[in-house]
Design a protein around this motif. Structure first.
Motif, PDB file in Angstrom:
ATOM      1  N   LYS A  80       0.840  -1.201   0.000  1.00  0.00           N
ATOM      2  CA  LYS A  80       0.000   0.000   0.000  1.00  0.00           C
ATOM      3  C   LYS A  80       0.873   1.248   0.000  1.00  0.00           C
ATOM      4  O   LYS A  80       0.600   2.221  -0.712  1.00  0.00           O
ATOM      5  CB  LYS A  80      -0.932   0.025   1.203  1.00  0.00           C
ATOM      6  CG  LYS A  80      -1.873   1.244   1.202  1.00  0.00           C
ATOM      7  CD  LYS A  80      -2.765   1.281   2.412  1.00  0.00           C
ATOM      8  CE  LYS A  80      -3.742   2.460   2.312  1.00  0.00           C
ATOM      9  NZ  LYS A  80      -3.053   3.757   2.110  1.00  0.00           N
ATOM     10  N   GLU A  81       1.930   1.218   0.798  1.00  0.00           N
ATOM     11  CA  GLU A  81       2.852   2.357   0.831  1.00  0.00           C
ATOM     12  C   GLU A  81       3.489   2.571  -0.539  1.00  0.00           C
ATOM     13  O   GLU A  81       3.596   3.705  -1.026  1.00  0.00           O
ATOM     14  CB  GLU A  81       3.935   2.121   1.882  1.00  0.00           C
ATOM     15  CG  GLU A  81       4.919   3.267   2.010  1.00  0.00           C
ATOM     16  CD  GLU A  81       5.987   3.016   3.065  1.00  0.00           C
ATOM     17  OE1 GLU A  81       6.979   3.774   3.091  1.00  0.00           O
ATOM     18  OE2 GLU A  81       5.831   2.059   3.857  1.00  0.00           O
ATOM     19  N   ALA A  82       3.897   1.472  -1.183  1.00  0.00           N
ATOM     20  CA  ALA A  82       4.492   1.580  -2.520  1.00  0.00           C
ATOM     21  C   ALA A  82       3.476   2.100  -3.529  1.00  0.00           C
ATOM     22  O   ALA A  82       3.787   2.968  -4.353  1.00  0.00           O
ATOM     23  CB  ALA A  82       5.024   0.221  -2.959  1.00  0.00           C
ATOM     24  N   ALA A  83       2.250   1.580  -3.460  1.00  0.00           N
ATOM     25  CA  ALA A  83       1.212   1.988  -4.411  1.00  0.00           C
ATOM     26  C   ALA A  83       0.894   3.474  -4.282  1.00  0.00           C
ATOM     27  O   ALA A  83       0.698   4.168  -5.290  1.00  0.00           O
ATOM     28  CB  ALA A  83      -0.047   1.154  -4.196  1.00  0.00           C
ATOM     29  N   ASP A  84       0.845   3.974  -3.056  1.00  0.00           N
ATOM     30  CA  ASP A  84       0.568   5.401  -2.852  1.00  0.00           C
ATOM     31  C   ASP A  84       1.658   6.264  -3.481  1.00  0.00           C
ATOM     32  O   ASP A  84       1.375   7.302  -4.103  1.00  0.00           O
ATOM     33  CB  ASP A  84       0.455   5.704  -1.356  1.00  0.00           C
ATOM     34  CG  ASP A  84      -0.818   5.139  -0.736  1.00  0.00           C
ATOM     35  OD1 ASP A  84      -1.749   4.810  -1.502  1.00  0.00           O
ATOM     36  OD2 ASP A  84      -0.876   5.022   0.502  1.00  0.00           O
ATOM     37  N   LYS A  85       2.907   5.844  -3.344  1.00  0.00           N
ATOM     38  CA  LYS A  85       4.013   6.609  -3.927  1.00  0.00           C
ATOM     39  C   LYS A  85       3.992   6.526  -5.453  1.00  0.00           C
ATOM     40  O   LYS A  85       4.289   7.508  -6.144  1.00  0.00           O
ATOM     41  CB  LYS A  85       5.343   6.094  -3.381  1.00  0.00           C
ATOM     42  CG  LYS A  85       5.548   6.401  -1.901  1.00  0.00           C
ATOM     43  CD  LYS A  85       6.888   5.877  -1.403  1.00  0.00           C
ATOM     44  CE  LYS A  85       7.087   6.218   0.070  1.00  0.00           C
ATOM     45  NZ  LYS A  85       8.380   5.692   0.594  1.00  0.00           N
ATOM     46  N   ILE A  86       3.624   5.359  -5.972  1.00  0.00           N
ATOM     47  CA  ILE A  86       3.559   5.205  -7.429  1.00  0.00           C
ATOM     48  C   ILE A  86       2.422   6.049  -8.003  1.00  0.00           C
ATOM     49  O   ILE A  86       2.551   6.641  -9.084  1.00  0.00           O
ATOM     50  CB  ILE A  86       3.390   3.719  -7.806  1.00  0.00           C
ATOM     51  CG1 ILE A  86       4.641   2.930  -7.389  1.00  0.00           C
ATOM     52  CG2 ILE A  86       3.150   3.563  -9.305  1.00  0.00           C
ATOM     53  CD1 ILE A  86       4.486   1.425  -7.498  1.00  0.00           C
ATOM     54  N   ARG A  87       1.316   6.144  -7.279  1.00  0.00           N
ATOM     55  CA  ARG A  87       0.203   6.992  -7.747  1.00  0.00           C
ATOM     56  C   ARG A  87       0.646   8.450  -7.864  1.00  0.00           C
ATOM     57  O   ARG A  87       0.229   9.161  -8.784  1.00  0.00           O
ATOM     58  CB  ARG A  87      -0.988   6.865  -6.794  1.00  0.00           C
ATOM     59  CG  ARG A  87      -1.711   5.535  -6.900  1.00  0.00           C
ATOM     60  CD  ARG A  87      -3.015   5.499  -6.114  1.00  0.00           C
ATOM     61  NE  ARG A  87      -3.624   4.186  -6.252  1.00  0.00           N
ATOM     62  CZ  ARG A  87      -3.482   3.194  -5.367  1.00  0.00           C
ATOM     63  NH1 ARG A  87      -2.773   3.399  -4.261  1.00  0.00           N
ATOM     64  NH2 ARG A  87      -4.043   2.029  -5.576  1.00  0.00           N
ATOM     65  N   GLU A  88       1.475   8.887  -6.941  1.00  0.00           N
ATOM     66  CA  GLU A  88       1.990  10.255  -7.022  1.00  0.00           C
ATOM     67  C   GLU A  88       2.884  10.420  -8.249  1.00  0.00           C
ATOM     68  O   GLU A  88       2.868  11.469  -8.900  1.00  0.00           O
ATOM     69  CB  GLU A  88       2.764  10.602  -5.745  1.00  0.00           C
ATOM     70  CG  GLU A  88       1.896  10.739  -4.505  1.00  0.00           C
ATOM     71  CD  GLU A  88       0.806  11.787  -4.677  1.00  0.00           C
ATOM     72  OE1 GLU A  88       1.128  12.907  -5.145  1.00  0.00           O
ATOM     73  OE2 GLU A  88      -0.363  11.495  -4.365  1.00  0.00           O
TER      74      GLU A  88
END
Length: 438
Positions: free
Chosen positions: A426-434
C-alpha cells in the motif's frame, strides 16, 4: 506521463532540453566521414552490462563481428551492469559524449525512448530485407515498442525458472522430473526439505533471488498486476497482487522454510551460492543463470516451470535489448545497425543461447536442427523455451525505473523487516500513484 522529462542527479535541466540543445557531435561525424573516405572502418562504441560467462560470450560475439567484415569496428565497453548503463547513458547524453549502441534493460529504455534519446529503428527494419523482424519471438517484441515505433531490438532475454536439487527431492519422496506444480505444493515441499538442528536452519526448503521480476511471476499467476490496463492507476496493492508476497513473508518468518532474499550480483547472489552448496532445495532464479548453476553444483540438478497459483506466468522482459543512441552521427548509426543485425542473426542467437542459458530470440533459431539437437542433449535449456508461451512484459512507461524502485522497497520491507504485504505494498502503491500524477 509521456511528457515527463528524465532529470539527472547532476544536472537540473531535463533530458529533452539537453537533446534539443545539442546536435550531433561535429568532431565525431567528421572523423567518421574521414575514416570512410580513407577506406578505414567506421568505429563504434558498444556498452554492455553483463559479467561472467554472459559477458565473455558477448565479447566473443563482438570479436566474431569484427573479424567477419572490414567496414565496422566495434569497441565493447563493459559498464558493470545493465542498470548502470541506464545511469551512465544519461550522464553521457548530458556531457555530449555518447556511445553508439547500448544494451538497455526494460526498466530504463522506455524513459530514453520517450525523451527521444534513442533512435527509432523502423526505417532500418522496413528497408532491410535480410532482417525479418517477424522471426523474433512475439513476447520479446512486445517490449520494444512505444506508440507503434520500435526503439530497441531483443538481445539477451530470460525468464525466471525453478531449479531444484534432485537428491533432496528424492529424499522427501517427490517426483524427480516435476516435483511441484502449484505454490501450495511448493510450500509443502519446502517444509519437508527444510532441515533444522539445535534451533539453526542448516537447509532451507526454498529461496528466490531478490529483484522484483521474480515476484511478478507470483503476482501475475494469481491474476494481479502492477498497473491497470490503461496504465493510469496502480493495482499492485490489491489482493491478487499481494497474496504471493504475504505467502513469502509467512514462509520466511512463520514457517522458516524460505531463505530471506539477500541480493548481490549475478555471480554472487547468496541464494544461488547456498543452492549450489546444497543448503537450499528449491531456487527461483533466471534462465540466464543455467550455465553457471550447472557448472557449479555437485548434485543431480532439476529444472522446471515456475509454480503457479491459477495459471503459469513469467516475465519475459528480463535481460536486455539493443538500442542505437539518437545523438550518434548518422554514419555510426548505420554501422550500429549492421552490428545489431549480426548480434541478433539466427546463428549468433544460437551461439549466445547455447553458451549462456539465455533464450533464443528468433523462432528460426529455436527450430534450427543444431538447436533441436542441443535441446535433446541439454533438456534443461528446452524447459526454458517450453515455458516461454507464458511470458509477459512489464509496463512500457517513462518512469518504470522509479515505479520498480518503490516495488523493490516494498519487497525489501516484507523480506527484511517482516512487514505485512498489504502494508508494504500500500505504501508503494501510494508513492507510485503520485508518480503517475506528475
Amino acid at each position: 506521463m509521456k511528457s515527463k522529462f528524465i532529470k539527472s542527479v547532476l544536472v537540473a535541466s531535463s533530458l529533452v532540453m539537453v537533446l534539443a540543445g545539442c546536435g550531433q557531435g561535429a568532431s565525431s561525424s567528421t572523423t567518421s566521414q574521414q575514416n570512410n573516405k580513407q577506406g578505414n572502418p567506421v568505429e563504434i562504441e558498444f556498452w554492455y552490462g553483463n559479467s561472467g560467462v554472459i559477458g565473455e560470450t558477448t565479447k566473443d560475439l563482438v570479436e566474431q563481428f569484427n573479424q567477419s567484415q572490414d567496414e565496422v569496428k566495434v569497441n565493447a565497453v563493459f559498464q558493470e551492469s545493465t542498470n548502470n548503463i541506464g545511469k551512465k547513458l544519461l550522464t553521457a547524453i548530458v556531457g555530449n559524449a555518447v556511445p553508439d549502441v547500448v544494451q538497455l534493460n526494460a526498466r530504463f529504455w522506455p524513459a530514453f525512448a520517450y525523451n527521444k534519446a534513442l533512435l527509432p529503428l523502423d526505417p532500418y527494419i522496413q528497408n532491410d530485407p535480410e532482417f525479418n523482424y517477424s522471426d523474433f519471438v512475439d513476447s520479446f517484441v512486445d517490449n520494444t515498442l512505444i506508440e507503434g515505433k520500435t526503439y530497441t531490438i531483443p538481445f539477451n532475454r530470460s525468464t525466471p525458472i525453478l531449479y531444484y536439487n534432485k537428491d533432496i527431492v528424492k529424499e522427501i519422496g517427490l517426483d524427480l522430473e516435476h516435483p511441484v506444480t502449484t505454490w501450495d505444493e511448493m510450500m509443502a515441499a519446502a517444509k519437508k526439505a527444510t532441515v533444522v538442528k539445535d534451533g539453526k536452519t542448516e537447509r532451507f526448503g526454498y529461496a528466490s533471488l531478490l529483484p522484483p521480476l521474480y515476484y511478478y511471476s507470483l503476482m501475475w499467476s494469481n491474476g494481479g498486476d502492477i498497473l491497470s490496463p490503461d496504465q493510469k492507476d496502480v493495482v499492485i496493492d490489491q489482493a491478487p497482487a499481494i497474496q504471493g508476497l504475504e505467502m513469502y513473508r509467512k514462509m520466511i518468518y512463520d514457517d522458516k522454510i524460505m531463505m530471506q532474499p539477500l541480493g548481490g550480483n549475478r555471480d554472487g547472489d547468496q541464494e544461488m551460492i547456498n543452492f549450489q552448496n546444497g543448503k537450499v532445495a528449491f531456487l527461483l532464479a533466471s534462465t540466464g543463470d543455467l550455465n553457471q548453476i550447472q557448472n557449479n553444483v555437485k548434485f543431480k540438478l532439476g529444472v522446471d516451470f515456475v509454480p503457479k497459483f491459477k495459471e503459469y506466468a513469467v516475465p519475459s522482459t528480463s535481460g536486455g535489448n539493443l538500442a542505437i543512441v539518437a545523438k550518434a552521427p548518422k554514419e555510426k548509426q548505420d554501422a550500429a545497425w549492421k552490428f545489431i543485425k549480426f548480434l541478433t542473426d539466427k546463428q549468433q542467437t544460437i551461439y549466445f543461447a547455447q553458451h549462456t542459458g539465455y533464450m533464443p530470440i528468433r523462432k528460426s533459431a529455436i527450430e534450427a536442427p543444431e538447436m533441436v539437437k542441443f535441446y535433446e542433449e541439454n533438456p534443461f535449456f528446452k524447459t526454458t523455451v517450453d515455458q516461454l508461451p507464458y511470458g509477459r512484459g512489464i509496463p512500457v512507461v517513462p518512469d518504470f525505473e522509479k515505479i520498480e524502485t518503490e516495488i523493490q522497497n516494498a519487497l525489501g520491507k516484507t523480506y527484511a523487516e517482516n512487514v505485512p504485504a498489504q502494508e508494504s505494498m500500500k505504501e508503494a502503491a501510494d508513492k507510485i500513484r503520485e508518480l503517475l500524477k506528475k
